[in-house]
Design a protein around this motif. Structure first.
Motif, PDB file in Angstrom:
ATOM      1  N   ASP A 110       0.824  -1.207   0.000  1.00 37.44           N
ATOM      2  CA  ASP A 110       0.000   0.000   0.000  1.00 37.44           C
ATOM      3  C   ASP A 110       0.859   1.258   0.000  1.00 37.44           C
ATOM      4  O   ASP A 110       0.570   2.219  -0.717  1.00 37.44           O
ATOM      5  CB  ASP A 110      -0.953  -0.011   1.201  1.00 37.44           C
ATOM      6  N   LEU A 111       1.938   1.246   0.782  1.00 41.93           N
ATOM      7  CA  LEU A 111       2.826   2.397   0.813  1.00 41.93           C
ATOM      8  C   LEU A 111       3.725   2.453  -0.418  1.00 41.93           C
ATOM      9  O   LEU A 111       3.976   3.528  -0.969  1.00 41.93           O
ATOM     10  CB  LEU A 111       3.679   2.364   2.082  1.00 41.93           C
ATOM     11  N   ALA A 112       4.198   1.298  -0.859  1.00 37.75           N
ATOM     12  CA  ALA A 112       5.057   1.268  -2.054  1.00 37.75           C
ATOM     13  C   ALA A 112       4.336   1.863  -3.252  1.00 37.75           C
ATOM     14  O   ALA A 112       4.929   2.575  -4.073  1.00 37.75           O
ATOM     15  CB  ALA A 112       5.496  -0.158  -2.346  1.00 37.75           C
ATOM     16  N   GLY A 113       3.036   1.585  -3.365  1.00 40.47           N
ATOM     17  CA  GLY A 113       2.267   2.110  -4.487  1.00 40.47           C
ATOM     18  C   GLY A 113       2.063   3.601  -4.448  1.00 40.47           C
ATOM     19  O   GLY A 113       1.806   4.230  -5.485  1.00 40.47           O
ATOM     20  N   LYS A 114       2.192   4.209  -3.263  1.00 36.91           N
ATOM     21  CA  LYS A 114       2.027   5.659  -3.118  1.00 36.91           C
ATOM     22  C   LYS A 114       3.350   6.417  -3.223  1.00 36.91           C
ATOM     23  O   LYS A 114       3.370   7.650  -3.167  1.00 36.91           O
ATOM     24  CB  LYS A 114       1.367   5.979  -1.775  1.00 36.91           C
ATOM     25  N   ALA A 115       4.454   5.704  -3.348  1.00 36.87           N
ATOM     26  CA  ALA A 115       5.768   6.353  -3.344  1.00 36.87           C
ATOM     27  C   ALA A 115       5.893   7.370  -4.469  1.00 36.87           C
ATOM     28  O   ALA A 115       5.355   7.179  -5.575  1.00 36.87           O
ATOM     29  CB  ALA A 115       6.866   5.302  -3.458  1.00 36.87           C
ATOM     30  N   GLU A 116       6.626   8.435  -4.182  1.00 38.76           N
ATOM     31  CA  GLU A 116       6.849   9.471  -5.186  1.00 38.76           C
ATOM     32  C   GLU A 116       7.508   8.895  -6.436  1.00 38.76           C
ATOM     33  O   GLU A 116       7.248   9.334  -7.550  1.00 38.76           O
ATOM     34  CB  GLU A 116       7.722  10.571  -4.579  1.00 38.76           C
ATOM     35  N   ASN A 117       8.357   7.899  -6.268  1.00 32.97           N
ATOM     36  CA  ASN A 117       9.086   7.292  -7.383  1.00 32.97           C
ATOM     37  C   ASN A 117       8.566   5.911  -7.747  1.00 32.97           C
ATOM     38  O   ASN A 117       9.310   5.079  -8.260  1.00 32.97           O
ATOM     39  CB  ASN A 117      10.583   7.217  -7.047  1.00 32.97           C
ATOM     40  N   ALA A 118       7.287   5.636  -7.492  1.00 29.51           N
ATOM     41  CA  ALA A 118       6.729   4.307  -7.767  1.00 29.51           C
ATOM     42  C   ALA A 118       6.885   3.916  -9.233  1.00 29.51           C
ATOM     43  O   ALA A 118       7.162   2.749  -9.558  1.00 29.51           O
ATOM     44  CB  ALA A 118       5.257   4.270  -7.365  1.00 29.51           C
ATOM     45  N   ALA A 119       6.752   4.866 -10.146  1.00 26.95           N
ATOM     46  CA  ALA A 119       6.850   4.552 -11.573  1.00 26.95           C
ATOM     47  C   ALA A 119       8.234   4.045 -11.953  1.00 26.95           C
ATOM     48  O   ALA A 119       8.389   3.282 -12.910  1.00 26.95           O
ATOM     49  CB  ALA A 119       6.498   5.781 -12.401  1.00 26.95           C
ATOM     50  N   THR A 120       9.256   4.437 -11.196  1.00 26.12           N
ATOM     51  CA  THR A 120      10.624   4.000 -11.486  1.00 26.12           C
ATOM     52  C   THR A 120      10.765   2.490 -11.354  1.00 26.12           C
ATOM     53  O   THR A 120      11.630   1.880 -11.989  1.00 26.12           O
ATOM     54  CB  THR A 120      11.605   4.707 -10.525  1.00 26.12           C
ATOM     55  N   TYR A 121       9.888   1.876 -10.536  1.00 26.15           N
ATOM     56  CA  TYR A 121       9.983   0.444 -10.276  1.00 26.15           C
ATOM     57  C   TYR A 121       8.840  -0.341 -10.904  1.00 26.15           C
ATOM     58  O   TYR A 121       8.596  -1.495 -10.545  1.00 26.15           O
ATOM     59  CB  TYR A 121      10.044   0.201  -8.763  1.00 26.15           C
ATOM     60  N   ALA A 122       8.178   0.252 -11.889  1.00 21.59           N
ATOM     61  CA  ALA A 122       7.059  -0.427 -12.533  1.00 21.59           C
ATOM     62  C   ALA A 122       7.482  -1.686 -13.272  1.00 21.59           C
ATOM     63  O   ALA A 122       6.680  -2.598 -13.485  1.00 21.59           O
ATOM     64  CB  ALA A 122       6.351   0.532 -13.493  1.00 21.59           C
ATOM     65  N   ASP A 123       8.767  -1.761 -13.668  1.00 20.26           N
ATOM     66  CA  ASP A 123       9.245  -2.926 -14.415  1.00 20.26           C
ATOM     67  C   ASP A 123       9.734  -4.052 -13.516  1.00 20.26           C
ATOM     68  O   ASP A 123      10.186  -5.092 -13.985  1.00 20.26           O
ATOM     69  CB  ASP A 123      10.365  -2.523 -15.374  1.00 20.26           C
ATOM     70  N   GLY A 124       9.687  -3.855 -12.185  1.00 21.83           N
ATOM     71  CA  GLY A 124      10.071  -4.917 -11.263  1.00 21.83           C
ATOM     72  C   GLY A 124      11.516  -4.925 -10.831  1.00 21.83           C
ATOM     73  O   GLY A 124      11.888  -5.662  -9.923  1.00 21.83           O
ATOM     74  N   ALA A 125      12.384  -4.176 -11.475  1.00 19.62           N
ATOM     75  CA  ALA A 125      13.792  -4.048 -11.072  1.00 19.62           C
ATOM     76  C   ALA A 125      14.485  -5.406 -10.965  1.00 19.62           C
ATOM     77  O   ALA A 125      14.983  -5.804  -9.909  1.00 19.62           O
ATOM     78  CB  ALA A 125      13.899  -3.287  -9.756  1.00 19.62           C
ATOM     79  N   ALA A 126      14.547  -6.110 -12.082  1.00 18.96           N
ATOM     80  CA  ALA A 126      15.132  -7.451 -12.093  1.00 18.96           C
ATOM     81  C   ALA A 126      16.624  -7.453 -11.779  1.00 18.96           C
ATOM     82  O   ALA A 126      17.184  -8.496 -11.435  1.00 18.96           O
ATOM     83  CB  ALA A 126      14.890  -8.095 -13.459  1.00 18.96           C
ATOM     84  N   GLU A 127      17.280  -6.307 -11.881  1.00 21.32           N
ATOM     85  CA  GLU A 127      18.717  -6.252 -11.601  1.00 21.32           C
ATOM     86  C   GLU A 127      19.030  -6.293 -10.106  1.00 21.32           C
ATOM     87  O   GLU A 127      20.186  -6.472  -9.703  1.00 21.32           O
ATOM     88  CB  GLU A 127      19.337  -4.993 -12.219  1.00 21.32           C
ATOM     89  N   VAL A 128      18.007  -6.140  -9.270  1.00 25.59           N
ATOM     90  CA  VAL A 128      18.180  -6.186  -7.826  1.00 25.59           C
ATOM     91  C   VAL A 128      17.857  -7.594  -7.328  1.00 25.59           C
ATOM     92  O   VAL A 128      16.820  -8.157  -7.669  1.00 25.59           O
ATOM     93  CB  VAL A 128      17.269  -5.157  -7.129  1.00 25.59           C
ATOM     94  N   ALA A 129      18.740  -8.172  -6.530  1.00 25.22           N
ATOM     95  CA  ALA A 129      18.487  -9.501  -5.965  1.00 25.22           C
ATOM     96  C   ALA A 129      17.204  -9.459  -5.134  1.00 25.22           C
ATOM     97  O   ALA A 129      16.959  -8.497  -4.399  1.00 25.22           O
ATOM     98  CB  ALA A 129      19.657  -9.937  -5.109  1.00 25.22           C
ATOM     99  N   PRO A 130      16.364 -10.488  -5.231  1.00 28.75           N
ATOM    100  CA  PRO A 130      15.076 -10.462  -4.527  1.00 28.75           C
ATOM    101  C   PRO A 130      15.252 -10.479  -3.012  1.00 28.75           C
ATOM    102  O   PRO A 130      16.278 -10.926  -2.486  1.00 28.75           O
ATOM    103  CB  PRO A 130      14.379 -11.729  -5.021  1.00 28.75           C
ATOM    104  N   LEU A 131      14.239 -10.008  -2.336  1.00 28.08           N
ATOM    105  CA  LEU A 131      14.233 -10.004  -0.877  1.00 28.08           C
ATOM    106  C   LEU A 131      13.789 -11.370  -0.376  1.00 28.08           C
ATOM    107  O   LEU A 131      12.617 -11.741  -0.516  1.00 28.08           O
ATOM    108  CB  LEU A 131      13.298  -8.915  -0.352  1.00 28.08           C
TER     109      LEU A 131
END
Length: 281
Positions: A110-131
Protein backbone atom coordinates in the motif's frame (compact mmCIF):
# COMPACT_ATOMS: atom_id res chain seq x y z
CA UNK A 1 26.03 -6.64 -18.36
CA UNK A 2 22.49 -5.29 -18.40
CA UNK A 3 21.55 -2.85 -21.13
CA UNK A 4 19.83 -0.49 -18.72
CA UNK A 5 21.03 1.18 -15.53
CA UNK A 6 18.25 2.50 -13.34
CA UNK A 7 18.62 6.17 -12.40
CA UNK A 8 18.98 7.22 -8.80
CA UNK A 9 15.82 8.40 -7.03
CA UNK A 10 15.53 11.22 -4.52
CA UNK A 11 12.65 12.12 -2.23
CA UNK A 12 12.96 15.66 -0.86
CA UNK A 13 10.61 16.04 2.08
CA UNK A 14 11.99 19.53 2.76
CA UNK A 15 10.46 20.98 -0.40
CA UNK A 16 8.14 18.45 -2.11
CA UNK A 17 4.46 17.86 -1.25
CA UNK A 18 3.73 14.81 0.95
CA UNK A 19 2.23 11.63 -0.46
CA UNK A 20 -0.01 11.17 2.60
CA UNK A 21 -1.70 13.81 4.73
CA UNK A 22 -3.45 12.57 7.87
CA UNK A 23 -4.53 14.07 11.17
CA UNK A 24 -1.45 15.65 12.76
CA UNK A 25 1.02 14.14 10.27
CA UNK A 26 2.38 14.48 6.75
CA UNK A 27 4.29 11.61 5.14
CA UNK A 28 6.73 11.50 2.24
CA UNK A 29 7.28 8.06 0.68
CA UNK A 30 10.26 6.90 -1.37
CA UNK A 31 10.77 3.29 -2.40
CA UNK A 32 13.46 0.97 -3.68
CA UNK A 33 13.05 -2.46 -5.20
CA UNK A 34 12.96 -4.18 -1.79
CA UNK A 35 12.19 -1.41 0.72
CA UNK A 36 9.91 1.55 1.40
CA UNK A 37 10.94 4.62 3.41
CA UNK A 38 8.12 6.69 4.91
CA UNK A 39 9.28 9.96 6.49
CA UNK A 40 6.65 11.70 8.60
CA UNK A 41 6.50 15.17 10.12
CA UNK A 42 4.30 14.69 13.19
CA UNK A 43 2.55 16.83 15.77
CA UNK A 44 2.02 15.74 19.39
CA UNK A 45 -0.48 12.88 19.54
CA UNK A 46 -0.14 11.95 15.86
CA UNK A 47 -0.89 8.27 15.26
CA UNK A 48 0.94 6.21 12.62
CA UNK A 49 -0.47 2.70 12.43
CA UNK A 50 -0.31 -0.49 10.39
CA UNK A 51 -3.46 -2.60 10.44
CA UNK A 52 -1.69 -5.90 9.71
CA UNK A 53 1.84 -5.47 8.42
CA UNK A 54 3.04 -8.77 6.88
CA UNK A 55 6.61 -8.64 8.22
CA UNK A 56 8.92 -6.68 10.50
CA UNK A 57 9.62 -3.00 9.99
CA UNK A 58 11.82 -0.43 11.71
CA UNK A 59 11.00 2.92 13.28
CA UNK A 60 13.78 5.51 13.54
CA UNK A 61 12.89 8.49 15.68
CA UNK A 62 14.54 11.81 14.99
CA UNK A 63 13.85 14.67 17.38
CA UNK A 64 10.68 13.22 18.89
CA UNK A 65 9.72 10.38 21.22
CA UNK A 66 6.84 7.95 20.72
CA UNK A 67 4.71 5.31 22.36
CA UNK A 68 4.89 2.15 20.23
CA UNK A 69 2.44 -0.74 20.57
CA UNK A 70 2.65 -4.12 18.83
CA UNK A 71 2.43 -7.83 19.65
CA UNK A 72 0.71 -7.17 22.96
CA UNK A 73 3.60 -4.95 24.14
CA UNK A 74 3.96 -1.21 24.71
CA UNK A 75 7.25 0.68 24.89
CA UNK A 76 8.18 4.32 25.35
CA UNK A 77 10.77 5.05 22.66
CA UNK A 78 13.03 8.06 23.18
CA UNK A 79 14.22 10.43 20.44
CA UNK A 80 17.12 9.15 18.32
CA UNK A 81 16.25 5.51 18.97
CA UNK A 82 15.62 2.61 16.62
CA UNK A 83 12.77 0.14 17.15
CA UNK A 84 12.12 -3.12 15.30
CA UNK A 85 8.36 -3.74 15.12
CA UNK A 86 7.00 -7.30 14.78
CA UNK A 87 4.56 -8.42 12.07
CA UNK A 88 0.86 -7.80 12.59
CA UNK A 89 -1.02 -4.73 13.80
CA UNK A 90 1.00 -1.89 15.30
CA UNK A 91 0.61 1.71 16.37
CA UNK A 92 2.97 4.58 17.07
CA UNK A 93 1.80 7.71 18.92
CA UNK A 94 4.11 10.74 18.84
CA UNK A 95 4.79 12.35 22.21
CA UNK A 96 5.96 15.60 20.64
CA UNK A 97 6.54 17.39 17.35
CA UNK A 98 9.29 16.23 15.01
CA UNK A 99 10.31 13.63 12.46
CA UNK A 100 9.61 9.89 12.42
CA UNK A 101 10.90 7.47 9.80
CA UNK A 102 9.42 4.05 9.13
CA UNK A 103 11.44 1.62 7.01
CA UNK A 104 9.42 -1.28 5.62
CA UNK A 105 9.96 -4.05 3.11
CA UNK A 106 8.36 -4.07 -0.34
CA UNK A 107 5.61 -6.25 1.16
CA UNK A 108 4.08 -3.00 2.42
CA UNK A 109 2.45 -2.73 -1.00
CA UNK A 110 0.00 0.00 0.00
CA UNK A 111 2.83 2.40 0.81
CA UNK A 112 5.06 1.27 -2.05
CA UNK A 113 2.27 2.11 -4.49
CA UNK A 114 2.03 5.66 -3.12
CA UNK A 115 5.77 6.35 -3.34
CA UNK A 116 6.85 9.47 -5.19
CA UNK A 117 9.09 7.29 -7.38
CA UNK A 118 6.73 4.31 -7.77
CA UNK A 119 6.85 4.55 -11.57
CA UNK A 120 10.62 4.00 -11.49
CA UNK A 121 9.98 0.44 -10.28
CA UNK A 122 7.06 -0.43 -12.53
CA UNK A 123 9.25 -2.93 -14.41
CA UNK A 124 10.07 -4.92 -11.26
CA UNK A 125 13.79 -4.05 -11.07
CA UNK A 126 15.13 -7.45 -12.09
CA UNK A 127 18.72 -6.25 -11.60
CA UNK A 128 18.18 -6.19 -7.83
CA UNK A 129 18.49 -9.50 -5.97
CA UNK A 130 15.08 -10.46 -4.53
CA UNK A 131 14.23 -10.00 -0.88
CA UNK A 132 14.43 -13.41 0.80
CA UNK A 133 13.74 -13.18 4.55
CA UNK A 134 16.45 -14.30 6.95
CA UNK A 135 15.69 -16.73 9.81
CA UNK A 136 13.28 -15.63 12.50
CA UNK A 137 14.78 -14.53 15.82
CA UNK A 138 15.11 -17.47 18.27
CA UNK A 139 13.27 -15.48 20.94
CA UNK A 140 10.37 -14.80 18.60
CA UNK A 141 9.08 -11.57 17.13
CA UNK A 142 8.69 -8.70 19.58
CA UNK A 143 9.36 -5.01 19.98
CA UNK A 144 13.10 -4.38 20.14
CA UNK A 145 14.36 -0.91 20.98
CA UNK A 146 17.95 0.30 20.63
CA UNK A 147 19.85 3.50 21.40
CA UNK A 148 22.35 3.61 18.53
CA UNK A 149 24.49 6.37 20.01
CA UNK A 150 25.16 4.23 23.10
CA UNK A 151 27.31 2.02 20.82
CA UNK A 152 30.13 4.46 20.07
CA UNK A 153 33.36 2.80 18.94
CA UNK A 154 36.59 4.75 18.46
CA UNK A 155 37.58 2.89 15.28
CA UNK A 156 34.34 3.21 13.26
CA UNK A 157 31.38 5.51 12.61
CA UNK A 158 29.20 2.49 11.70
CA UNK A 159 26.29 1.27 13.86
CA UNK A 160 24.54 -1.64 12.16
CA UNK A 161 21.25 -3.24 13.18
CA UNK A 162 19.40 -5.94 11.27
CA UNK A 163 16.05 -7.71 11.30
CA UNK A 164 14.78 -10.59 9.20
CA UNK A 165 14.37 -8.34 6.17
CA UNK A 166 16.19 -5.01 6.68
CA UNK A 167 19.50 -3.53 7.76
CA UNK A 168 20.06 0.03 8.98
CA UNK A 169 23.41 1.74 9.48
CA UNK A 170 23.02 4.65 11.91
CA UNK A 171 26.11 6.69 11.18
CA UNK A 172 27.83 9.11 13.51
CA UNK A 173 26.62 12.69 13.18
CA UNK A 174 29.14 14.89 11.42
CA UNK A 175 29.92 18.34 12.81
CA UNK A 176 32.44 19.35 10.12
CA UNK A 177 32.57 18.78 6.35
CA UNK A 178 34.02 15.44 5.28
CA UNK A 179 37.66 15.45 4.19
CA UNK A 180 37.54 15.31 0.38
CA UNK A 181 40.86 13.44 0.33
CA UNK A 182 39.28 10.55 2.28
CA UNK A 183 36.15 9.67 0.31
CA UNK A 184 35.11 6.07 -0.33
CA UNK A 185 33.81 5.52 -3.90
CA UNK A 186 32.40 2.02 -4.35
CA UNK A 187 29.50 0.14 -5.95
CA UNK A 188 27.18 -2.76 -5.06
CA UNK A 189 26.67 -5.54 -7.59
CA UNK A 190 23.04 -6.49 -7.00
CA UNK A 191 21.51 -4.42 -4.20
CA UNK A 192 20.42 -0.85 -3.66
CA UNK A 193 21.37 1.58 -0.92
CA UNK A 194 19.03 4.20 0.46
CA UNK A 195 20.73 7.15 2.13
CA UNK A 196 18.36 8.83 4.57
CA UNK A 197 19.41 12.34 5.53
CA UNK A 198 17.78 13.68 8.70
CA UNK A 199 20.04 16.67 9.34
CA UNK A 200 22.30 18.87 7.25
CA UNK A 201 23.18 18.97 3.57
CA UNK A 202 24.99 16.42 1.42
CA UNK A 203 26.32 15.81 -2.06
CA UNK A 204 25.96 12.27 -3.42
CA UNK A 205 28.54 11.71 -6.17
CA UNK A 206 27.28 9.10 -8.67
CA UNK A 207 29.11 7.54 -11.62
CA UNK A 208 27.01 5.34 -13.89
CA UNK A 209 28.68 2.39 -15.68
CA UNK A 210 28.88 2.20 -19.45
CA UNK A 211 26.60 -0.47 -20.89
CA UNK A 212 26.80 -1.86 -24.46
CA UNK A 213 24.05 0.48 -25.64
CA UNK A 214 25.69 3.92 -25.79
CA UNK A 215 22.30 5.63 -25.85
CA UNK A 216 21.86 4.47 -22.22
CA UNK A 217 25.05 6.14 -20.97
CA UNK A 218 24.62 8.81 -18.31
CA UNK A 219 26.96 11.57 -17.21
CA UNK A 220 28.26 11.69 -13.66
CA UNK A 221 25.83 13.15 -11.14
CA UNK A 222 26.71 15.33 -8.17
CA UNK A 223 23.37 15.31 -6.40
CA UNK A 224 23.16 18.09 -3.83
CA UNK A 225 20.38 17.44 -1.37
CA UNK A 226 19.03 18.85 1.89
CA UNK A 227 17.18 17.29 4.79
CA UNK A 228 15.02 15.45 5.45
CA UNK A 229 15.44 13.41 2.30
CA UNK A 230 16.03 9.92 0.90
CA UNK A 231 18.33 9.06 -2.01
CA UNK A 232 18.15 5.57 -3.55
CA UNK A 233 21.40 4.49 -5.24
CA UNK A 234 21.03 1.69 -7.84
CA UNK A 235 23.26 -1.39 -8.16
CA UNK A 236 26.57 -1.00 -10.01
CA UNK A 237 26.56 2.79 -9.71
CA UNK A 238 29.82 4.01 -8.17
CA UNK A 239 28.97 6.35 -5.33
CA UNK A 240 30.38 8.29 -2.41
CA UNK A 241 28.84 11.02 -0.29
CA UNK A 242 30.00 14.03 1.69
CA UNK A 243 28.34 16.55 3.91
CA UNK A 244 28.77 20.21 3.07
CA UNK A 245 28.31 23.51 4.88
CA UNK A 246 28.45 24.36 8.56
CA UNK A 247 25.35 22.46 9.71
CA UNK A 248 25.55 19.30 11.77
CA UNK A 249 24.60 16.37 9.53
CA UNK A 250 23.10 12.94 10.15
CA UNK A 251 23.05 10.26 7.46
CA UNK A 252 21.55 6.76 7.81
CA UNK A 253 21.99 3.98 5.24
CA UNK A 254 19.29 1.39 4.52
CA UNK A 255 19.54 -2.04 2.85
CA UNK A 256 17.13 -4.91 2.14
CA UNK A 257 17.74 -7.74 2.79
CA UNK A 258 20.53 -7.47 5.40
CA UNK A 259 24.02 -7.32 3.91
CA UNK A 260 26.00 -10.54 4.15
CA UNK A 261 29.37 -8.82 3.84
CA UNK A 262 28.69 -6.69 6.92
CA UNK A 263 27.07 -9.59 8.79
CA UNK A 264 30.09 -11.84 8.30
CA UNK A 265 32.35 -9.42 10.21
CA UNK A 266 32.31 -10.39 13.91
CA UNK A 267 30.92 -7.68 16.14
CA UNK A 268 29.96 -5.28 13.36
CA UNK A 269 26.18 -5.92 13.54
CA UNK A 270 25.21 -4.80 17.02
CA UNK A 271 22.14 -7.02 17.44
CA UNK A 272 23.52 -10.08 15.62
CA UNK A 273 22.86 -12.29 18.64
CA UNK A 274 19.12 -11.69 18.21
CA UNK A 275 18.96 -12.32 14.45
CA UNK A 276 20.81 -15.37 13.04
CA UNK A 277 22.23 -15.45 9.54
CA UNK A 278 20.93 -17.92 6.93
CA UNK A 279 22.34 -21.44 7.35
CA UNK A 280 24.15 -21.26 4.01
CA UNK A 281 25.83 -17.94 4.81
Amino acid sequence: MTAHIRPASAGRAYKAPPQLTEADSRTWITRGANFVVAMSKVEPGAVLSRADNPDEYMVLLGDVGATIRAGGETIEAAPETLTIVPPGPSEMVATGAGHVVRVLSNRAADLAGKAENAATYADGAAEVAPLIPWPEPPGGFKLRNYRPFDYDKPDTNIRLFRSTNLMINVLTKRTAPRDISKLSPHAHDDFEQASLLLEGDYIHHLRYPWVPDMSQWRPDEHLEIGSPSVTVIPPRVVHTSRNIGDKRSWLIDIFAPPRLDFSRKPGLVLNADEYPMPADA
